[in-house]
Design a protein around this motif. Structure first.
Motif, short mmCIF file in Angstrom:
data_model
loop_
_atom_site.label_atom_id
_atom_site.label_comp_id
_atom_site.label_asym_id
_atom_site.label_seq_id
_atom_site.Cartn_x
_atom_site.Cartn_y
_atom_site.Cartn_z
N TRP A 172 33.60 40.87 30.57
CA TRP A 172 34.08 42.09 30.79
C TRP A 172 34.71 42.46 32.34
O TRP A 172 35.77 43.25 32.34
N PHE A 173 33.79 42.22 33.24
CA PHE A 173 34.20 42.58 34.39
C PHE A 173 35.34 41.70 34.88
O PHE A 173 36.33 42.17 35.45
N ARG A 174 35.35 40.60 34.76
CA ARG A 174 36.63 39.59 35.04
C ARG A 174 37.93 40.26 34.40
O ARG A 174 38.73 40.40 35.21
N ARG A 175 38.03 40.81 33.16
CA ARG A 175 39.07 41.34 32.57
C ARG A 175 39.37 42.58 33.14
O ARG A 175 40.54 43.07 33.60
N ASN A 176 38.36 43.71 33.29
CA ASN A 176 38.60 44.96 33.94
C ASN A 176 38.82 44.96 35.32
O ASN A 176 39.03 46.18 35.68
N CYS A 177 38.42 44.30 35.90
CA CYS A 177 38.26 44.50 37.43
C CYS A 177 39.73 44.35 38.03
O CYS A 177 39.99 44.73 39.06
N ARG A 178 40.56 43.46 37.14
CA ARG A 178 41.95 43.00 37.74
C ARG A 178 42.67 44.61 38.19
O ARG A 178 43.27 44.60 39.15
N PRO B 125 21.66 45.45 23.36
CA PRO B 125 21.65 44.54 24.58
C PRO B 125 22.89 43.89 24.73
O PRO B 125 23.48 43.39 23.51
N VAL B 126 23.37 43.87 25.84
CA VAL B 126 24.70 43.18 25.74
C VAL B 126 24.41 41.70 26.57
O VAL B 126 23.93 41.76 27.61
N PRO B 127 25.02 40.73 26.09
CA PRO B 127 24.59 39.26 26.51
C PRO B 127 25.54 39.26 27.93
O PRO B 127 26.35 39.79 28.34
N ILE B 128 24.58 38.48 28.95
CA ILE B 128 25.23 38.51 30.36
C ILE B 128 26.63 37.88 30.42
O ILE B 128 27.34 38.31 31.05
N ASN B 129 26.98 36.99 29.47
CA ASN B 129 28.12 36.29 29.50
C ASN B 129 29.34 37.23 29.09
O ASN B 129 30.51 37.19 29.56
N TYR B 130 28.94 38.24 28.20
CA TYR B 130 29.90 39.22 27.56
C TYR B 130 30.21 40.52 28.81
O TYR B 130 31.21 40.56 29.06
N LEU B 131 29.13 40.65 29.43
CA LEU B 131 29.17 41.54 30.70
C LEU B 131 30.06 40.73 31.63
O LEU B 131 30.93 41.33 32.35
N ARG B 132 29.75 39.49 32.05
CA ARG B 132 30.53 38.65 32.96
C ARG B 132 32.05 38.84 32.67
O ARG B 132 32.95 39.02 33.49
N ILE C 142 31.79 39.23 41.78
CA ILE C 142 32.78 40.40 42.24
C ILE C 142 32.96 40.16 43.49
O ILE C 142 34.11 40.29 43.88
N ASP C 143 31.87 39.82 44.40
CA ASP C 143 32.62 39.55 45.69
C ASP C 143 33.29 38.61 45.89
O ASP C 143 34.25 38.79 46.66
N GLU C 144 33.38 37.34 45.43
CA GLU C 144 34.29 36.44 45.39
C GLU C 144 35.78 37.02 44.92
O GLU C 144 36.71 36.55 45.65
N SER C 145 35.73 37.54 43.86
CA SER C 145 36.89 38.47 43.26
C SER C 145 37.53 39.11 44.22
O SER C 145 38.99 39.00 44.66
N LEU C 146 36.81 40.13 45.13
CA LEU C 146 37.18 40.95 45.92
C LEU C 146 37.69 40.04 47.24
O LEU C 146 38.89 40.55 47.78
N SER C 147 37.16 38.93 47.68
CA SER C 147 37.51 38.16 48.71
C SER C 147 38.77 37.68 48.37
O SER C 147 39.81 37.61 49.26
#
Length: 142
Positions: free
Chosen positions: A16-22, A7-14, A70-75
């Protein structure tokens, strides 16, 4: 899906998204060829982190938090791509606390895993209500 093994802790997942979505956001600004971006959680069962932080919310609540981020980042990046989220397995139940903030951004893909296609959707849903209460327990799917 980041891992089938643990299992991946939610903060790790969040994070990961912040780093990789750029990188995605930069490409999306240049190419703008994605109308709908699907953000789905793992298909596995009983694979959610049970750390002190993660058990504070349901899987659906954490999912909505992630989708809103993710929505906030896209906006912020001026990207109007729609986000598709899925309701199935552990996200069949609505979040208990969180709400989608920018409803115009999102499309829901309804995929009930236990759907009985020999009955109309309403009847199938009513027949399944008794089993839903037990299935709602995180990491307790048999």
């Amino acid at each position: 899906q980041l891992s089938d093994l643990y299992p991946v802790p939610i903060n790790y997942l969040r994070n990961w998204f912040r780093r990789n979505c750029r990188e995605y956001w930069e490409n999306a600004k240049k190419q703008n060829n994605v109308d709908f971006l699907h953000i789905w959680l793992s298909d596995g069962y009983n694979n959610h982190c049970e750390c002190e932080e993660c058990v504070k919310k349901t899987t659906s609540d954490w999912y909505v938090i992630l989708l809103n981020e993710i929505d906030e980042s896209l906006s912020r990046n001026g990207i109007d791509t729609k986000i598709v989220f899925i309701t199935y397995g552990d996200t069949t139940w609505a979040p208990e606390e969180e709400k989608i903030k920018n409803q115009d951004r999102f499309t829901c893909l309804f995929a009930p895993i236990a759907r009985d296609f020999s009955k109309p959707l309403r009847q199938s849903t009513l027949d399944a209500k008794a089993g839903c209460i037990l299935s709602k327990l995180q990491n307790k799917t048999l």
